[in-house]
Every structure is written in structure tokens, then in C-alpha cells.
Design an enzyme around this catalytic site. Structure first.
Site, short mmCIF file in Angstrom:
data_model
loop_
_atom_site.label_atom_id
_atom_site.label_comp_id
_atom_site.label_asym_id
_atom_site.label_seq_id
_atom_site.Cartn_x
_atom_site.Cartn_y
_atom_site.Cartn_z
N LYS A 1 37.14 36.06 35.22
CA LYS A 1 38.15 36.35 36.25
C LYS A 1 39.48 35.71 35.92
CE LYS A 1 35.42 38.28 39.64
NZ LYS A 1 35.15 38.76 40.95
N LYS B 1 29.59 45.14 33.16
CA LYS B 1 28.94 45.25 34.47
C LYS B 1 29.72 46.21 35.38
CE LYS B 1 29.66 42.26 37.90
NZ LYS B 1 29.49 41.60 39.20
N LYS C 1 32.81 46.20 41.74
CA LYS C 1 33.54 46.88 42.81
C LYS C 1 35.04 46.74 42.67
CE LYS C 1 31.78 43.95 46.30
NZ LYS C 1 32.02 42.52 46.04
#
Ligand code: ATP
Ligand code: LTN
Length: 334
Positions: free
Chosen positions: A115, A197, A200
């Protein structure tokens, strides 16, 4: 343990529209624990603000995530369903646990590394201490089991390290939690880049199938899914796209990889992709209609939200007071 009943805790961030990754890796499995465990399922809005959110969207998604929990079969009478920011003990315990978590441990978290690359302009302290807040979520309820997708295993392991460290200094404070990772569906991959992965918060809408996508959209997205130049439907190393589609098909049909290979022997990828789209859309349809009903009844959702927060706060307070006492904090004189 609460009155001899074992505790289950998990959370989902209202950080975007929920995907079939969230569904198959986590939410779909939650209902199975309701009978044997006392379950707490939290909408973790405080985690969501570690990346920038648009306030109106965060608010809407918080309601939606709660409604989706229920639409996926979680009965609010049998499970404690609530919103993290409604229970201040999460943030309070998180501060305390920060003082029992090492900088080096947090630096090794792969989600933090991913992130901070993705949001290089906003590598804030919350993103770094995200796993500590997650440990607080888990430990506040004296949790025994934590059903999550495999990407969260490292965070649950960090929570276990914190328990070990804390209990060594202050014996018998926290229960040692155990991650539970679904056998099938623990890591659903992106349809566009099947080595990544499904997430969302992916900007590419075609890479992700949302729980709320309509049938045509689901079928179109699977039709476009990246595969390989082979033509046979088989599970094999290097066939990441097909392996992912087979996993999804298997999750929705309970068929083994061998059965799927036999079912599609002599058929091409086109037929297979259509079949995956159909089983997925058919499985999502009842969830979607229940979701729409729930969302239309805001008063009911809010009543459940309130009830959940009150229940959660009761258990959370008990643990927090115990921790504060052990640390030597002076209780507020009565
Ligand atoms: P974000 O993209 O905002 O990081 P996310 O899609 O990873 O979000 P979370 O709210 O972080 O979703 O995860 C909720 C639960 O869903 C967790 O238990 C997580 O492990 C699981 N999960 C998320 N993505 C997948 C996936 N692709 N496959 C299986 N499980 C998943
Ligand atoms: N970090 C998790 C969401 C989460 C969670 C938790 C999961 C927050 N607190 C406690 C299990 C237990 C994620 O899925 N990204």
C-alpha cells in the site's frame, strides 16, 4: 471465552464495493461460525481511512457493508454486527498495543509495503500501524478464531506476537487468536492480472467482479478474463488465469479440479468462461435481492447497527478495563 462460548471475530473495510474475493475468501464463510461461536463481525471504517476516502461514499459503503453481511446470511440476532467507530475501545486499545509493537515488526508487513508503493503520496502513520488496530479489534473480544483470506494471515500472526509479549508481562490478559483460512477461495486473483489479488480498490473495473454486479456484467467480465494460449481447461502451474477461474467455479459448485477438467474436456475456454459467469451470477442473485430489501429499510439497518454497537461495547469495555488496570492506569474515581 465468554460464558464458555468460543469467540469468532472478523472485519471488512468499507473501502470500496465488495468483490467476489471478499465474498469467497471471507464473508461467505462467516455464517458457518454462528452456531458454534459467539461471533463479532465488524465494518472497519477506521481502517478504511488509512487511504483517502470521500466522506459521502464512506458513509454509504458503511451501510452497504452492514447490509451485505446480513444479505450473505448473517442474522443480526445471532451475530454481533457493528461499525468499528461506534465502539471507541478499539482506538483506545490500539494506542496501548502500539506501545507493545515493534517498529521492525510493522516494517515487515507486506500489506504496508504494497500500500505504501500504491499510495506513495500518502504513506501516513495509520497505514503503518494498521495491523495494531486490527490486533486491537481481535484482542478486545478475547477472540479464539479469525476467519480471513490468506492476505490477512500475516496480520493475525502479528496479533499473536502481541498477545505473547503482553501476556508475558501481564499474565492472562488476552486469548491467543487463530487465523482460519478458507481451503478454497483464500486468494481470488484479478481477472486482468491473475498473478495479483482481486482487490476492491483496483481501478480497473474489469479486473474485479463485484458482489452487486448484474448478470450481464458478471458474464462480460469473465468472458474478458485474461487466460493463456493453451485451449484445454486444466489446473496447472503457470496457467494463473485458468487456475483462478477454476478456483472460482469450484467455490460456487463445490466441484473438484478433476471434476471440472472432465466436465469441460473437449470444450474451449469460451464455454468454460460462460459457465463460470453463470454459476457466479446465479449464486450472487439471491444475495443481491436480499441486499436491496435491506438497504431500502434504513430504520431497520440503523436499529441493528445500534444494537450491535451496544453489545460489542459491553464486551470491549470489559477487556479494556482489565488492560488499563494491569498497566497501572488509575480508574476514574467514582
Ligand atoms: P482493499 O482493496 O481496500 O485493500 P480488499 O479487497 O483487500 O480491500 P478487505 O476489506 O481488506 O478487502 O478484506 C476483507 C476480507 O476479504 C479479508 O478477510 C480479506 O482477507 C478477504 N479478501 C480480500 N480480497 C480477497 C481475495 N482476492 N481473495 C480472497 N479473500 C480476499
Ligand atoms: N485488515 C482486514 C480487515 C480487518 C480485520 C480485522 C479482519 C480489520 N480488523 C480483524 C479480521 C479481524 C482486511 O481485510 N484488510
Amino acid at each position: 471465552m465468554i460464558n464458555e462460548q468460543k469467540i469468532c471475530f472478523s472485519g471488512v473495510q468499507p473501502s470500496g464495493n465488495l468483490t467476489i474475493g471478499n465474498y469467497l475468501g471471507a464473508i461467505r464463510n462467516f455464517a458457518a461460525y454462528s452456531e458454534a461461536y459467539k461471533c463479532f463481525y465488524c465494518v472497519v471504517d477506521e481502517h478504511a481511512i488509512t487511504v483517502r476516502q470521500v466522506p459521502a461514499e464512506l458513509r454509504r459503503r458503511t451501510y452497504e457493508t452492514l447490509a451485505l453481511y446480513m444479505a450473505c446470511g448473517l442474522d443480526p440476532e445471532k451475530n454481533t454486527l457493528y461499525v468499528q467507530s461506534h465502539v471507541p475501545a478499539h482506538a483506545e486499545l490500539s494506542w496501548i498495543l502500539n506501545c507493545f509493537t515493534m517498529y521492525g515488526e510493522l516494517s515487515r508487513m507486506t500489506q504496508f509495503k504494497d500500500k505504501s508503493t500504491k499510495h506513495a503520496d500518502n504513506v501516513n502513520a495509520g497505514l503503518f500501524t494498521y495491523p495494531v488496530l486490527m490486533a486491537a479489534d481481535i484482542l478486545l473480544y478475547q477472540t479464539d478464531v479469525v476467519p480471513v483470506g490468506i492476505d490477512q494471515k500475516q496480520h493475525v500472526e502479528l496479533a499473536r506476537n502481541i498477545v505473547e509479549r503482553f501476556n508475558q508481562i501481564y499474565p492472562d490478559t488476552f486469548t491467543m487468536p487463530e487465523p482460519i483460512i478458507a481451503k478454497n477461495g483464500k486468494k481470488i486473483m484479478s481477472l486482468a492480472e491473475p498473478t495479483k489479488k482481486m482487490s476492491k480498490s483496483d481501478e480497473n473495473q474489469n479486473a474485479v467482479v463485484y458482489i452487486l454486479d448484474d448478470k450481464d456484467t458478471v458474464i462480460r467480465k469473465f468472458r474478458r478474463a485474461v487466460t493463456d494460449s493453451d485451449t484445454r481447461v486444466r489446473f496447472a502451474e503457470g496457467k494463473d488465469g485458468i487456475n483462478n477461474l477454476m478456483t472460482i467455479y469450484s467455490c460456487f459448485t463445490n466441484k473438484s479440479m478433476d471434476e471440472i477438467e472432465r466436465e469441460f474436456a473437449g470444450k474451449g475456454y469460451g464455454d468454460f468462461k460462460l459457465a463460470v459467469g453463470e454459476v457466479c451470477a446465479d449464486a450472487l442473485a439471491p444475495v443481491q435481492s436480499r441486499f436491496r430489501e435491506l438497504l431500502a429499510d434504513k430504520a431497520y439497518l440503523e436499529a441493528m447497527m445500534k444494537k450491535g454497537a451496544e453489545e460489542a461495547a459491553y464486551y470491549a469495555r470489559k477487556t479494556l478495563s482489565k488492560v488499563q488496570k494491569k498497566l497501572g492506569f488509575v480508574p476514574l474515581p467514582r
